[in-house]
Motif scaffolding. Structure first.
Motif, PDB file in Angstrom:
ATOM      1  N   LEU A 262       8.964   5.053  -8.991  1.00 54.28           N
ATOM      2  CA  LEU A 262       8.940   4.068  -7.916  1.00 54.28           C
ATOM      3  C   LEU A 262      10.142   3.145  -7.911  1.00 54.28           C
ATOM      4  O   LEU A 262      10.758   2.898  -8.946  1.00 54.28           O
ATOM      5  N   ILE A 263      10.423   2.610  -6.734  1.00 46.01           N
ATOM      6  CA  ILE A 263      11.305   1.460  -6.590  1.00 46.01           C
ATOM      7  C   ILE A 263      10.488   0.394  -5.876  1.00 46.01           C
ATOM      8  O   ILE A 263       9.927   0.640  -4.795  1.00 46.01           O
ATOM      9  N   LEU A 264      10.388  -0.760  -6.514  1.00 46.55           N
ATOM     10  CA  LEU A 264       9.697  -1.910  -5.928  1.00 46.55           C
ATOM     11  C   LEU A 264      10.789  -2.843  -5.416  1.00 46.55           C
ATOM     12  O   LEU A 264      11.676  -3.236  -6.175  1.00 46.55           O
ATOM     13  N   ARG A 265      10.719  -3.167  -4.123  1.00 47.53           N
ATOM     14  CA  ARG A 265      11.812  -3.915  -3.498  1.00 47.53           C
ATOM     15  C   ARG A 265      11.294  -4.899  -2.466  1.00 47.53           C
ATOM     16  O   ARG A 265      10.132  -4.863  -2.070  1.00 47.53           O
ATOM     17  N   LYS A 266      12.206  -5.752  -2.018  1.00 47.66           N
ATOM     18  CA  LYS A 266      11.898  -6.705  -0.958  1.00 47.66           C
ATOM     19  C   LYS A 266      11.644  -5.927   0.341  1.00 47.66           C
ATOM     20  O   LYS A 266      12.337  -4.949   0.619  1.00 47.66           O
ATOM     21  N   VAL A 267      10.651  -6.359   1.097  1.00 47.76           N
ATOM     22  CA  VAL A 267      10.413  -5.721   2.393  1.00 47.76           C
ATOM     23  C   VAL A 267      11.103  -6.525   3.490  1.00 47.76           C
ATOM     24  O   VAL A 267      11.344  -7.722   3.345  1.00 47.76           O
ATOM     25  N   SER A 268      11.408  -5.853   4.582  1.00 51.07           N
ATOM     26  CA  SER A 268      12.030  -6.500   5.742  1.00 51.07           C
ATOM     27  C   SER A 268      11.278  -6.083   7.003  1.00 51.07           C
ATOM     28  O   SER A 268      10.402  -5.217   6.957  1.00 51.07           O
ATOM     29  N   GLN A 269      11.672  -6.674   8.113  1.00 47.82           N
ATOM     30  CA  GLN A 269      11.054  -6.341   9.402  1.00 47.82           C
ATOM     31  C   GLN A 269      11.161  -4.835   9.679  1.00 47.82           C
ATOM     32  O   GLN A 269      10.318  -4.266  10.352  1.00 47.82           O
ATOM     33  N   ASP A 270      12.198  -4.200   9.141  1.00 49.55           N
ATOM     34  CA  ASP A 270      12.386  -2.759   9.344  1.00 49.55           C
ATOM     35  C   ASP A 270      11.268  -1.933   8.713  1.00 49.55           C
ATOM     36  O   ASP A 270      11.087  -0.767   9.049  1.00 49.55           O
ATOM     37  N   ASP A 271      10.516  -2.538   7.782  1.00 49.45           N
ATOM     38  CA  ASP A 271       9.428  -1.833   7.102  1.00 49.45           C
ATOM     39  C   ASP A 271       8.077  -1.999   7.809  1.00 49.45           C
ATOM     40  O   ASP A 271       7.076  -1.437   7.363  1.00 49.45           O
ATOM     41  N   ALA A 272       8.052  -2.754   8.894  1.00 48.53           N
ATOM     42  CA  ALA A 272       6.780  -3.098   9.550  1.00 48.53           C
ATOM     43  C   ALA A 272       5.984  -1.861   9.968  1.00 48.53           C
ATOM     44  O   ALA A 272       4.765  -1.812   9.786  1.00 48.53           O
ATOM     45  N   ARG A 273       6.644  -0.856  10.518  1.00 55.03           N
ATOM     46  CA  ARG A 273       5.923   0.342  10.979  1.00 55.03           C
ATOM     47  C   ARG A 273       5.268   1.074   9.806  1.00 55.03           C
ATOM     48  O   ARG A 273       4.118   1.487   9.875  1.00 55.03           O
ATOM     49  N   ASP A 274       6.002   1.209   8.693  1.00 55.46           N
ATOM     50  CA  ASP A 274       5.432   1.851   7.500  1.00 55.46           C
ATOM     51  C   ASP A 274       4.241   1.039   6.976  1.00 55.46           C
ATOM     52  O   ASP A 274       3.208   1.604   6.608  1.00 55.46           O
ATOM     53  N   MET A 275       4.380  -0.276   6.942  1.00 52.16           N
ATOM     54  CA  MET A 275       3.311  -1.141   6.441  1.00 52.16           C
ATOM     55  C   MET A 275       2.102  -1.101   7.375  1.00 52.16           C
ATOM     56  O   MET A 275       0.962  -1.147   6.917  1.00 52.16           O
ATOM     57  N   PHE A 276       2.360  -1.008   8.679  1.00 49.74           N
ATOM     58  CA  PHE A 276       1.269  -0.934   9.649  1.00 49.74           C
ATOM     59  C   PHE A 276       0.400   0.285   9.393  1.00 49.74           C
ATOM     60  O   PHE A 276      -0.827   0.235   9.548  1.00 49.74           O
ATOM     61  N   SER A 277       1.006   1.385   8.932  1.00 50.62           N
ATOM     62  CA  SER A 277       0.235   2.616   8.718  1.00 50.62           C
ATOM     63  C   SER A 277      -0.890   2.415   7.707  1.00 50.62           C
ATOM     64  O   SER A 277      -1.916   3.069   7.789  1.00 50.62           O
ATOM     65  N   TYR A 278      -0.728   1.510   6.742  1.00 51.46           N
ATOM     66  CA  TYR A 278      -1.840   1.255   5.811  1.00 51.46           C
ATOM     67  C   TYR A 278      -2.564  -0.062   6.088  1.00 51.46           C
ATOM     68  O   TYR A 278      -3.759  -0.163   5.849  1.00 51.46           O
ATOM     69  N   LEU A 279      -1.866  -1.063   6.630  1.00 50.44           N
ATOM     70  CA  LEU A 279      -2.546  -2.339   6.911  1.00 50.44           C
ATOM     71  C   LEU A 279      -3.458  -2.254   8.139  1.00 50.44           C
ATOM     72  O   LEU A 279      -4.283  -3.133   8.363  1.00 50.44           O
ATOM     73  N   SER A 280      -3.330  -1.179   8.912  1.00 52.01           N
ATOM     74  CA  SER A 280      -4.227  -0.963  10.057  1.00 52.01           C
ATOM     75  C   SER A 280      -5.423  -0.095   9.659  1.00 52.01           C
ATOM     76  O   SER A 280      -6.313   0.152  10.473  1.00 52.01           O
ATOM     77  N   ASP A 281      -5.462   0.352   8.424  1.00 44.89           N
ATOM     78  CA  ASP A 281      -6.513   1.239   7.921  1.00 44.89           C
ATOM     79  C   ASP A 281      -7.653   0.392   7.334  1.00 44.89           C
ATOM     80  O   ASP A 281      -7.455  -0.302   6.331  1.00 44.89           O
ATOM     81  N   SER A 282      -8.825   0.480   7.933  1.00 47.33           N
ATOM     82  CA  SER A 282      -9.954  -0.353   7.493  1.00 47.33           C
ATOM     83  C   SER A 282     -10.334  -0.085   6.037  1.00 47.33           C
ATOM     84  O   SER A 282     -10.762  -0.997   5.336  1.00 47.33           O
ATOM     85  N   GLU A 283     -10.153   1.136   5.568  1.00 49.96           N
ATOM     86  CA  GLU A 283     -10.481   1.429   4.165  1.00 49.96           C
ATOM     87  C   GLU A 283      -9.521   0.742   3.203  1.00 49.96           C
ATOM     88  O   GLU A 283      -9.905   0.361   2.101  1.00 49.96           O
ATOM     89  N   VAL A 284      -8.271   0.587   3.600  1.00 47.17           N
ATOM     90  CA  VAL A 284      -7.274  -0.066   2.744  1.00 47.17           C
ATOM     91  C   VAL A 284      -7.510  -1.579   2.697  1.00 47.17           C
ATOM     92  O   VAL A 284      -7.457  -2.183   1.630  1.00 47.17           O
ATOM     93  N   VAL A 285      -7.792  -2.196   3.839  1.00 43.80           N
ATOM     94  CA  VAL A 285      -7.865  -3.669   3.886  1.00 43.80           C
ATOM     95  C   VAL A 285      -9.269  -4.237   3.684  1.00 43.80           C
ATOM     96  O   VAL A 285      -9.431  -5.447   3.594  1.00 43.80           O
ATOM     97  N   LYS A 286     -10.289  -3.391   3.573  1.00 40.42           N
ATOM     98  CA  LYS A 286     -11.662  -3.910   3.552  1.00 40.42           C
ATOM     99  C   LYS A 286     -11.949  -4.856   2.395  1.00 40.42           C
ATOM    100  O   LYS A 286     -12.812  -5.713   2.508  1.00 40.42           O
ATOM    101  N   HIS A 287     -11.228  -4.748   1.288  1.00 39.54           N
ATOM    102  CA  HIS A 287     -11.445  -5.647   0.149  1.00 39.54           C
ATOM    103  C   HIS A 287     -10.371  -6.725   0.047  1.00 39.54           C
ATOM    104  O   HIS A 287     -10.285  -7.422  -0.954  1.00 39.54           O
ATOM    105  N   MET A 288      -9.549  -6.853   1.085  1.00 37.97           N
ATOM    106  CA  MET A 288      -8.443  -7.818   1.053  1.00 37.97           C
ATOM    107  C   MET A 288      -8.762  -9.096   1.827  1.00 37.97           C
ATOM    108  O   MET A 288      -7.916  -9.984   1.907  1.00 37.97           O
TER     109      MET A 288
END
Length: 186
Positions: free
Chosen positions: A12-38
């Protein structure tokens, strides 16, 4: 810590996120199974993810936390995040949080990221204590932190009010001097 360090692990590479990453992040942050415990409702738009990214940047600026985007070495696609929030410098402690795209569950990615972030916190941020607050029915996150060496300290009753309800949370902790279980998973 005003700059954002990059952390590299075996996969892995752990790095700072930017606005350019929003679409990738949306793919999991829009998933009810991923966010249900958040304590979050699934995100409805890519634009809404900009607020999450802005929060990552604000906690770094305010020195109350730091959040890394998780990427695989062979791809720059953000597949999750891991990092610290609610940092208290006076008491040398912080809270850790993480989430991962469902596509990568069960592959050791979250564990690899969590171990790297915890190590960074103890070695570079002068932390003595790292806490994890986890909903009682979030068995996979409990299992993950326990594998890394966190100890369950107790139940915080009605600790948070999220999504229209009060949530109980288990509190886990890992101290700098604790035995940490960073062994390869096979």
């Amino acid at each position: 810590m005003s700059d954002h360090p990059k952390i590299e692990t075996n996969r892995l590479i752990l790095r700072k996120v930017s606005q350019d990453d929003a679409r990738d992040m949306f793919s999991y942050l829009s998933d009810s199974e991923v966010v249900k415990h958040m304590g979050l409702e699934p995100y409805q738009t890519v634009e809404a993810v900009y607020e999450e990214i802005e929060w990552y940047h604000s906690i770094l600026k305010e020195q109350t936390g730091i959040r890394w985007g998780i990427t695989l070495k062979n791809s720059d696609r953000v597949i999750g995040s891991c990092g610290f929030l609610n940092r208290n410098d006076k008491h040398f402690r912080t809270e850790v949080g993480f989430e991962l795209n469902k596509e990568y569950w069960g592959k050791g990615v979250a564990r690899e990221a969590l171990e790297a972030v915890v190590t960074y916190g103890f070695e570079h941020m002068k932390l003595e204590r790292i806490e994890a607050l986890i909903e009682p029915n979030n068995i996979s996150s409990q299992s993950l932190v326990e594998k890394v060496g966190f100890l369950k300290e107790g139940l915080l009753r009605h600790y948070e009010y999220t999504c229209g309800k009060f949530d109980d949370l288990y509190i886990y902790s890992l101290l700098k001097g604790d035995e940490i279980h960073f062994k390869p998973e096979h």
